[in-house]
Structures are given as structure tokens and as C-alpha cells.
Design a protein around this motif. Structure first.
Motif, PDB file in Angstrom:
ATOM      1  N   ARG A 137      46.035  45.889 -59.045  1.00 55.60           N
ATOM      2  CA  ARG A 137      47.147  44.935 -59.110  1.00 55.60           C
ATOM      3  C   ARG A 137      48.507  45.606 -58.909  1.00 55.60           C
ATOM      4  O   ARG A 137      49.526  44.920 -58.859  1.00 55.60           O
ATOM      5  N   ASP A 154      48.973  47.090 -56.178  1.00 64.23           N
ATOM      6  CA  ASP A 154      49.022  47.072 -54.713  1.00 64.23           C
ATOM      7  C   ASP A 154      48.987  48.476 -54.113  1.00 64.23           C
ATOM      8  O   ASP A 154      49.676  48.767 -53.134  1.00 64.23           O
ATOM      9  N   PRO A 180      46.191  53.297 -49.283  1.00 63.74           N
ATOM     10  CA  PRO A 180      46.146  54.685 -48.836  1.00 63.74           C
ATOM     11  C   PRO A 180      47.532  55.149 -48.386  1.00 63.74           C
ATOM     12  O   PRO A 180      48.196  54.455 -47.619  1.00 63.74           O
ATOM     13  N   GLY A 181      47.937  56.307 -48.909  1.00 59.10           N
ATOM     14  CA  GLY A 181      49.247  56.840 -48.567  1.00 59.10           C
ATOM     15  C   GLY A 181      50.347  56.474 -49.541  1.00 59.10           C
ATOM     16  O   GLY A 181      51.454  56.998 -49.441  1.00 59.10           O
ATOM     17  N   LEU A 214      44.270  58.155 -57.228  1.00 57.75           N
ATOM     18  CA  LEU A 214      43.973  59.218 -56.259  1.00 57.75           C
ATOM     19  C   LEU A 214      42.719  58.885 -55.458  1.00 57.75           C
ATOM     20  O   LEU A 214      42.667  59.061 -54.245  1.00 57.75           O
ATOM     21  N   LEU A 215      41.723  58.367 -56.151  1.00 58.04           N
ATOM     22  CA  LEU A 215      40.472  58.027 -55.474  1.00 58.04           C
ATOM     23  C   LEU A 215      40.686  56.926 -54.437  1.00 58.04           C
ATOM     24  O   LEU A 215      39.981  56.856 -53.422  1.00 58.04           O
ATOM     25  N   PHE A 216      41.665  56.040 -54.660  1.00 55.12           N
ATOM     26  CA  PHE A 216      41.912  54.943 -53.731  1.00 55.12           C
ATOM     27  C   PHE A 216      42.885  55.324 -52.628  1.00 55.12           C
ATOM     28  O   PHE A 216      43.348  54.473 -51.885  1.00 55.12           O
ATOM     29  N   GLY A 217      43.216  56.625 -52.533  1.00 55.75           N
ATOM     30  CA  GLY A 217      43.977  57.085 -51.383  1.00 55.75           C
ATOM     31  C   GLY A 217      45.464  57.269 -51.599  1.00 55.75           C
ATOM     32  O   GLY A 217      46.194  57.485 -50.630  1.00 55.75           O
ATOM     33  N   ALA A 218      45.944  57.195 -52.827  1.00 58.35           N
ATOM     34  CA  ALA A 218      47.366  57.469 -53.047  1.00 58.35           C
ATOM     35  C   ALA A 218      47.694  58.859 -52.521  1.00 58.35           C
ATOM     36  O   ALA A 218      46.927  59.806 -52.698  1.00 58.35           O
ATOM     37  N   ALA A 219      48.845  58.978 -51.869  1.00 57.12           N
ATOM     38  CA  ALA A 219      49.274  60.309 -51.436  1.00 57.12           C
ATOM     39  C   ALA A 219      49.786  61.102 -52.632  1.00 57.12           C
ATOM     40  O   ALA A 219      49.496  62.277 -52.779  1.00 57.12           O
ATOM     41  N   ARG A 220      50.557  60.405 -53.487  1.00 62.78           N
ATOM     42  CA  ARG A 220      51.150  61.084 -54.639  1.00 62.78           C
ATOM     43  C   ARG A 220      50.989  60.198 -55.862  1.00 62.78           C
ATOM     44  O   ARG A 220      51.191  58.995 -55.800  1.00 62.78           O
ATOM     45  N   LYS A 258      64.314  56.587 -53.869  1.00 63.13           N
ATOM     46  CA  LYS A 258      63.753  55.254 -53.631  1.00 63.13           C
ATOM     47  C   LYS A 258      62.984  54.681 -54.811  1.00 63.13           C
ATOM     48  O   LYS A 258      62.846  53.469 -54.940  1.00 63.13           O
ATOM     49  N   VAL A 274      62.085  49.218 -53.964  1.00 62.55           N
ATOM     50  CA  VAL A 274      62.278  47.912 -53.332  1.00 62.55           C
ATOM     51  C   VAL A 274      60.943  47.376 -52.812  1.00 62.55           C
ATOM     52  O   VAL A 274      60.171  48.116 -52.217  1.00 62.55           O
ATOM     53  N   GLU A 275      60.702  46.103 -53.071  1.00 60.80           N
ATOM     54  CA  GLU A 275      59.469  45.415 -52.658  1.00 60.80           C
ATOM     55  C   GLU A 275      58.229  45.998 -53.344  1.00 60.80           C
ATOM     56  O   GLU A 275      57.106  45.758 -52.909  1.00 60.80           O
TER      57      GLU A 275
END
Lengths: 347, 347, 347, 347
Positions: free
Chosen positions: A161, A163, A166-167, A187-193, A233, A257-258
Motif C-alpha cells: 500500500r 506503492d 522496482p527502483g 528490498l525483495l520487491f525491487g526497491a533501489a534504496r 525530494k 511529491v505524489e
């Protein structure tokens, strides 16, 4: 049989109770093997939830079916099962989807009202078993199955939730068991950081070990720290896993933002001071989440089976049910770096 | 200056060309440092694309801006840049989004027509530079930046368009460079299982090392093997990365009900025999993908910078531009386990 | 009791059958009131489906429950129900979601095999009634409820799977009952323009009356006509509702870059000549759809109740069950502008 | 030339100003033809925004380009243009997508600061014209184009961010111009039911005429009224278009489980008392929206051209620019059923 009973603030005891009986023809009785203490149990333990004396605690448990009502189709005596910590009526459309939060009748959690005694006990009655109990899947450890009853689903829903894509850059505020699992899932779902925020050194170093960038909240304004690390940001995805007004405010202010703030730290303030002007200037989405536990199992179980998700070490302490009073005190006080306690109901 | 020229089937040579000139006021001239050979170059090399003699090959390259047209805003002389292998007009709405495939005028790839000579050369003219060239981001290796010109974006779009979700089972058919990167990305995006299919033992063991389950196509019907490993259901997400009729047919037949087959192996058959009855009985979605390269950079660049995506070792061979003929032969013949070749345009 | 039986190509008869019995404890017997003939019945009527003599036809029907098995929870004797034309086992997870197409055991349609006799009869046995039969909602006409058994859900899924968004341009190829309903739904879902394609003047003028732009396929190449009306771009959303190779080819060629072709016209060709090169150059998505009927009811029922969706007039002919032979001939031959036939099973 | 200037609370005047000059090489000067007063102008007119004396008001305007900077590509002298009421730098990635809210530098609205004088004037300077000004599309009325500068995009984003789907029930709180357009758009996007809430009889009857169910807030608790009409569940999609604390609280309380509240009524309270416990028990999503105006044009323009969206009659009053003081008083006081005022800048 024995059960953990809340007698008052900071006062739990293991007491004799009558054997539970089936809640109905769609119910089962489970002989508990292992059961865990959850951060939300502490709301009761610490006396924040009004008059709750006599509550039998616990919504995270696993054990063996010792009796099954005549309408139960998917389970039988002898099955080893884990149970959703949150349940609905079991008969409506949303319950057929395993979504107790949308249940036509309403949802309830084990161990939070006299109407649904908890699973920190030798025996527990489970209603709507076809919808909310499941045999332990092949390849899962006992501890993983216990984590599927609440904290892994809550972390999953919290990350989903938010959102996360990846990245993405994700900030996780609070590194208790749910926050730590949120770090692992992001991390497993592709977050870069993943920016992992807490005040406890061990929790920060643990998050770093998982692959996150630790942010020490004792070192200064966490909003400023997050903005510094994101070129001003903020983070487009924020998971709030503490539940205090201050951390929620931080979570909102560090959001880009957003972006989206997903709140899984339970906060029942009816007048939280929401900084609307900030939200308007940044088009922010805020979501709260009570976990519709079984809806997350189709994603989580294969990840556990494949060994891609390894949550077991959130359990730092293992104690017999008979030591429940000590277990609560240790967990509440974070004694010896306590992250989460597993109780052995056979001892 | 020198450039790689295709003179006929299996006949490439390094030849002298005139210095390229700006394609327009929005163009740049790039002094190429490194350039790679792509599987799609082989369609030309092997003579499958009709009359293409004289084509100057190459759409994956990186180098230094040596001249910039007066309308170019974001780049200047001396910048080290990588360039989308596919470009559009640079002026329409879709080009402003970096999506050459939707370009109002139409897209083209470098090195595939006389109108847009390729980058396997010492100097190359790049049109619409603000939309399609970018300075190499901090923290990226040269080889990573070369991979951002085509193969990583293609793998990214292939995985994304296969509707991969955390917990999914993904089948990847073909483990060349793009397929191998698709394996890596599918795992990075949270797939529980990746079934990696090929006939080459090294490619299979490499996929296993990345975390996939290798399926050896020489060991029998791959459709049956995929169904065996998925309790008969097939894979809900399939990435086809070969481009032959037989592998595409396999990809369709191994797809689970309500699943998606994402085709990134280029196949220009105008009469591929589609088994519609199978698709109808299973509600399958089929997608083809030509990579709108720059649209993938916002996700891929942070993953590379964070070290979560480590694609460099798809390059197995490094040769000077002067050895282009040998390089093509090595790549086409998979000599010495050749996966992908990087050419040094300064040598 | 009486039932419509297929004896051979173009040969249906109303015959005496034994009273059907419950398919199981989760089944019901329905005394049919109204039942419709579907375009897919014609595949059988016209002899395209192999050896089907003796099949009892019909998968669109509505009536009264005259018997209910002991496990049926949601229905009882005397309820007025409509039934999904496609059913699954009723016990697996996907069936709990009302999605027969994903059923673990497999889906089947009424009236297409001896194993599941059809509903063009006075009595019909319905399996898995809790999952696939529903009482007629307040505010719906009998004819609307009959349309919920197949053609409205198919049109809904066809439009949804074409990725229609508010403001989209949608092309609908074929204006039979399903195509006409797809036109109506596309407009209801916010399409700016619907290009409605057929060869029959009355069908074209009917679509125009609904708000579509009619395109007469007898007036020339429909692909060119669609491109002419879309500034050369084609339609981003295409619904193919005929089922012939020629119309599917047209549908693919009229699709815009990055667009979607949703195929609901049943076509069981195992070697449809797919123009892959066109798909690759435009990044097209192709989807087939067999309707998971009950999944569409939560959206369709409120639209019918609110009077926003008014599909009743797809029924152009109403006949007694005893005139089934005439009804099939009229429908197959489009006699007197026949669009769809409703049969009265009591007469 | 003349411009509308805010001299203090409830004090606007038409005054002489110097001719505006280009804001930069990417700017244009527009000779205004028509300009509208927006509800958000009233925040300034009524003195809620701090020290704003001297502000030149207005962010909704349309006119002719009389001068274009040398970098402007898409427009030239003589073009008839409408302009996004909110603008960004025009050079960053988000601005290339027409999304001022994400602008790297920050967004601003015309007529809200001395730095960006408003368009209720004979001449107005527009920065970043390629990104934020557009020629009036064929087939649109002048008044429709004025509505594209702010209120239609705001209504569109409000409805979109409420997660409206075909078949949804949508509650719209507040039936001013934006709320009324939200009603129209929600129906156009396939809502089954729109519950339209206000206190003004004409606004309620107007919403009923559009197809909504009017709910008169003077007749009692609106939350109870919404729950009564939704079988106790509340509305899954809520659009708040007023901007007061009381209406926002109502909006949150009338939201169904797993529903979304999309807030487009500007409310700059930094301590709005958010009822978190309610949100937690229902998994509610709350979103605020400042319109990234140009991102909505690709959907809205074809709907206007096709005549499917007919927003013109939100304009109830038409006055010359010279009567601006009267216009503001009429609008602020809702005199004569005033919904929205259009000013003729030539008179």
C-alpha cells in the motif's frame, strides 16, 4: 488448560481456563504449539485500550486441529494449522476472498475481546476455519508459519500500500518486527534504496545488514536526514511502523511529491493533527492498513518456500508459555535487545 | 574515421568513413569509447533482413560529446554520454516522455538503415539528443551504461510487461544476454521462482547461480517440464527471449490460466501459427515489446547505483573495434561460451 | 420434461428427457422460466464442434429453484435465480472468487458436453450453486438477468481487457449481441469515441443510436477507415467480437501503438496466422477472454439497477421453447433482423 | 492595460498596469479574451491567505498570443491559446510531461503571488509556454477551453484519485463548479450511483438532472444519509469538494471499508483533526490533489470534442472585466444562484 490472561496494566498471568468449545459448525479447536507476542498486544498490556481486564491474549498462533465442526471442509483432526490473527464471519463474499477487513459482519482480532479469546493458550477455538485457518505449507518452518498469522501480512500490506515499485526509494519509520520485515519485503520487491529509521543501534545495524541505509533518529531531525539523502525530494514511498503521532508527522513530512505514506503502526488517535497544507502542496496519499491476512498468503508462501524471504530471525527470544509474564516484560522493555518473543505452549 | 560495415552475410569489416555531421540543430556527434554487439545485430549479420549491404552497424554505444547542435540544452562538448539504441523525432509528446515507440513520426534503431548509421564506429551522429542521450550517472560503470542503451531496458520491459508481481512464478525462455538479465530482474522484482530455460549448460548454471531453477531444454519437452514443476498449472508470467517460432509456441503452451506471455525475442514472422484455442481456454495475454529505452532509466539507474542490479558479467568478451570481424564470428558462433562482446572503439 | 436437443447440423428438436437429478450435495435443480440462444450455440448448431449429436443446448437461463442439495447455503427452494453459463468445481479458491476460468479442476459451459446438459429445457441441474447461481437482484428485469448469465459478462470482460480508460477511442469489430453490448459498455466506461464496425445496416444504425460512430465494412477496407478517422494512428483499444480469422486480422492491424486487442469472438483456430512483425513494431497486447461470469456481477448489477445500462433491446425475438427449431433458424439466418432470441420455457 | 487587483479583503478593483513583458525566452504574452473566477480566488478575496494586497488575480484564462519568446516552438503570434492555471519551470522532466506539481523547481499558480501576475487582465505574461499553453482544439467552445485551465482538470483528478471504477458508488461532497463537474465526470466514467451532497436546492436539483441522487445536507446528518442509501456500508469513493474541516470529516466518516477519499476542496489547515481510529478500522485511503493540469488534457479534450462531456453551463454569469468588483461580490455571495462567473476581458 492454561491460558495467558491480562489482569491489568503490566499484569499478565498464566491461568487455568475451561476447555474451549466450538464457536459453531464451521469452527475448529486448535491445540497450540507455538504462539508469539505482537506489538499490538502491548497496547493492551500497557493499559491503553480501556477496560480489558480478563482478556485472554494472543492472535499469533500455530498448532494441531483437535476438533473440527461438521461444516469444515478443508481441515480435519490432526492437521497442523496456522490461523489468521484477524477473522470475519466466514460466510460473506469478502470472507470467501479471505478478506476479513471487508467482512459484511465486521472483523475482529483474537485476544482483544472476551468474544474471541486469544491463542496464547494450550487450546483455542477458531471460528470460520475454512476461510481463516490453513495447513502449514510444505517447506515452511514453524516460526515462518507463526509469522504468517499477522506480522508478515501486515508488513506485506504496508509495503504494497506504499506503492513500492522496482527502483523506488522507500523510507521505513520504525524497525520493530513489522518495520524490519517491511525493510526486507521492500528490498525483495525491487526497491533501489530503503532508508531505515529508528533509535536503537542494533535495529539500525540489523537493517543495514539486510541492505538498507540506516538513519539514526537520535542523530537529528529525521525529515531533514531523509531529504538530505534524496536530493531534497523526500521518499516517494513511506511506511510508518511505529504508531505515535510524532513518527506519523515525520512520515508525512518526509514524503516526496505524489508519494504515498502507508501507516501500519497502529494509532487510534481520533484527532491526529494532519498537516493538510503540506499534503495539498505535494499531492500525497495517506493509507492506513489493518491486514486482511489471508489475502497476502498467495504471495508470501511461495517466497518463503523458495527461501527468498527469510524472516525467522525477528524472533530473538524463545520462552515457555509458563513464563508469559517474564516474556511480556522482556518484550515491553526491549530487554536484551528483544525484538519478538515466541512462546512454547507445551511448556 | 573507422566504422564497422556490413558487406554481406557473415561479412563485416572495419572501414574508413567520412566524419559524420550533425543530423540537425538538436543533434550531437559522439566520439565512441565502448560499443557492444547485440543479438539483433545478428539478424543483419546472418542475412535475414533483406538487402542490407553497406549498413553501418551498432546501436549500443557510449562516448564523449565532441559537437552539439545549437538547440541542445542538456548536454555540452566533453560530456560522457550513453544513447538510447532506439530514437524518435525528439519533438513530439511521446518523445518528450522518452518513448520512441510511440513517436508521432516513427521510431528507428541505430545501425539498421542507411538513414541512421550505427555506433560501432569512432564517431557517430545522434539526433534528438535532449530526448535520447544522457550523461553517464554517477556510480555506474562504463559497461553498465552500455547495457542501458538496449539490453537492460529490453529485459526490464519484458519482465514488466509479463505482469510479474512479488511472489510470482516466472518462466524465462532463452538465456542469452537479454534472457539472463530478465532472470536477474524478475528475481529483483520479487518473483518467488524463476524457471530458466535454455540448451547451453553454462547459461543454465549461470541462471542457477543468480537464483533461478534451470530447465534444460535438451532433456525433454520444456512445456511438460514447466508444468511438472508447477503442479500442472504452468507459469503465470512467461518471458520469451529467443525469437523463434518453436520457442514462442512453447512459451504460449507453458503459460498458466490468466497468465501473460511477454515476447522480447524479435520474431518478424508475419504468419506465426497462433494456437488461439489454447489462448481462449486459458484467457492468456500475449505482448510484444520493442523497448522504449529511456522510459526504463528512472527505475534501472537507481538499482544500478545501489548495487542491487549487477549486470556487468553478461560481457564475456572484450575486443578492439579493429577486431570486429572476429568479434561477430565469436558472438554468432557462441565461441568460448561467448555471451556478449564489448568493443573498444579506441583500439 | 422437455429440452432442446441437438441432433446434427442445423437440426435441433424439443424432446422429452428424464427429470434431471442433483449433481451433488452442492447442486440445485432449476425450473427454467426464460432461456436465450447465444452466438456460441451456433458453433454447435452449425456443426463446427465435431461430434456433438445428442447435446442438450443452452447456457443462458433463469428460473426457480425447485430442489437444493444439503450443502447449499445461499439459496433455497422457491428462489428465483440466474446462473453463470460457465462453472467450475465450486470448492477451490478461484471458485470462491466466482472465477470458473481459473478453477483448479477446470471450467465447463452448460450445454456443450453430455456432462453438463444445457438450460434450454424445462428443468436443469446446476452444480456448485453457491458459487454460480444467484437470486435475481431487486430492480432487474427478467431479460437483464438472463443477459447476466453470459453475454453482458463477456462484453464487460472484453471491454475491460481492452484497457479502456475515460477518454479512450475504442474500435468494436462486429455488432452482434455481444459487440453491441461492448459498444454500450465502452461508452458507459467513459470512452470518448467508439468506432463500431459491421456489415449490417440495422446493426450500424443501432450502434450510432447508442452513441458510436458506425463504420460500414461493406464500404471498403476497415483498417483504412479506422486509420482515416484517427489521424492515421489507429484505435488504442480494439474489441474483436466476431471470431473469424479475417476480422481478427483487421482488429490487429487497426490497433494503435501500445494498444490492446481484446478478443471475445470465439475462434478456435490452432494456427491463426499472427502478423508478429506488426505487433513488434507497435508493442501491441493481444488478449483472449472466456468470461469468468460471476466476477463481473458486482460491477454490472448496480449499473443495471441504476438504469445506467439498458441492454434489454438486444432481444429482438421472443418465442416459446416449443419453437426452438424455428428460433435457431431465425437466429442463425438473422431473419427479420434477428439479433438475439429469448425462449419461454413454460410454453 | 487593465487588470483585476486585490487591494484587501472583499476589495478588488480594475486598475491600469504596465504592459507585461516576457518572463523569458520560453514565455509568451497573451491578450486575454475570456477569464473566469475560481473558488480558490475567494480564499484571497476573503482575506484567508495572509498579506496579499496588490496581487493581480486570476488563473483561468484564454486569449491570443501577441508575442512569443525565441525558444517557443509550438506556438506563434496569433494563436488562440488556453493556459494551465498552475505552471512549473518548463525545463525539467516532470514539466516535459506537463506535470507542474512534480516540477523539480516547484509549482506556482497564476494570480497568487506578485511573482506570477494573474490573467484577469487584458494582457498576461505566461512562462514555459511550450509546456503549459496550448492552442484551442478544434471543436471546443471558448468556455470549454477556459474550463480546461483549472476546474475540469481538478474535477478529473479528484474523480480519478477517488479510484472510481465502472459500477462504483461515488459520493461527492459539495456541488460548486468543481463538485458539479466531478458529478458529471464520475457518471461519465461509469459510476453506477453518484450521491451528490450540498445545502443549496438549485445545486441539488442540477445534480439530479445530471443523473445523481441528491442528498440535502440541511435534512440531517449526511454521513447517516449516505449510510442509509448504501445498506450501511458507506461510499467506496468519496470526492470532497468544499474544503472545510466539517465536510472533510463527513467525507472520511461516510467512506466504506477499503474506500478512498479524494480531497479537492482546498483546505490549508495544518492541524486538521484526523480520526485515525476510524481510518484504521476501515483501511481508508486519503488523497489530496492539486491539479497537474496538462496531464488531464489528453483524456478531457476528446471527451469534449465528442460531446460526451458538456460542462459549459457551470457558467451562470457573464460580465465584462470592468465589472470585476460586482462579479466577485456576486460569486462570493452566490447571488442569483451564481455558480461561476466568466469575464470578458475586451469589455
Amino acid at each position: 488448560v492454561r491460558a495467558v490472561v491480562l489482569n491489568g496494566p503490566h499484569d499478565v498471568a498464566v491461568e487455568r481456563i475451561d476447555d474451549p468449545t466450538l464457536t459453531g459448525d464451521d469452527g475448529i479447536i486448535v491445540a497450540v504449539d507455538r504462539t508469539a507476542i505482537c506489538g499490538s498486544d502491548l497496547h493492551y498490556y500497557e493499559g491503553h485500550m480501556g477496560h480489558t481486564a480478563g482478556i485472554r491474549l494472543g492472535h499469533e498462533f500455530l498448532g494441531e486441529v483437535v476438533e473440527a465442526g461438521p461444516e469444515v471442509r478443508s481441515l480435519r483432526r490432526g492437521d497442523r494449522v496456522f490461523v489468521s490473527g484477524v477473522v470475519g464471519c466466514g460466510r460473506c463474499g469478502p470472507c470467501a476472498h479471505g478478506d476479513p477487513v471487508r467482512c459484511d459482519v465486521g472483523w475482529q482480532a483474537f485476544g482483544t475481546t472476551p468474544a474471541l479469546p486469544g491463542g496464547q493458550a494450550e487450546l483455542v477455538a477458531v471460528p470460520a476455519a475454512d476461510a481463516y485457518a490453513r495447513t502449514v505449507p510444505e517447506g515452511l518452518t514453524t516460526e515462518q508459519a507463526v509469522l504468517l498469522t499477522d506480522v508478515l501480512p501486515t508488513a506485506h500490506i504496508g509495503v504494497t500500500r506504499a506503492d513500492v515499485r522496482p527502483g523506488s526509494t522507500v523510507a521505513v519509520v520504525g524497525l520493530g518486527p513489522v518495520g524490519t520485515l517491511a525493510v526486507e519485503l521492500a528490498l525483495l520487491f525491487g526497491a533501489a534504496r530503503v532508508l531505515a529509521i529508528d533509535v536503537v543501534p542494533e535495529r539500525l545495524s540489523n537493517a543495514a545488514r539486510l541492505g538498507a541505509e540506516p538513519i539514526d533518529a537520535t542523530a537529528g531531525d529525521v525529515v531533514a536526514q531523509v531529504r538530505d539523502r534524496t536530493a531534497g525530494k523526500g521518499a516517494p514511498c513511506v511506511v510508518e511502523a511505529v504508531g505515535s503521532d510524532a513518527t506519523l508527522r515525520d512520515a508525512l513530512l518526509m514524503c516526496a511529491v505524489e508519494g504515498t505514506v502507508s501507516v501500519i503502526g497502529v494509532n487510534l488517535n481520533m484527532q491526529f493533527p494532519l498537516p493538510l497544507a503540506v499534503l495539498f502542496s505535494r499531492n500525497i496519499t495517506v493509507r492506513t492498513a489493518t491486514a486482511s491476512v489471508p489475502t497476502t498468503w498467495p504471495a508470501l508462501i511461495p517466497l518463503l518456500q523458495a527461501g527468498r524471504l527469510r524472516p525467522d530471525d525477528v524472533f530473538t527470544h524463545r520462552l515457555p508459555l509458563s513464563a508469559a509474564a517474564e516474556a511480556y516484560a522482556t518484550f515491553a522493555g526491549r530487554v536484551d535487545g528483544c525484538m519478538k518473543v515466541l512462546l512454547d505452549a507445551s511448556a
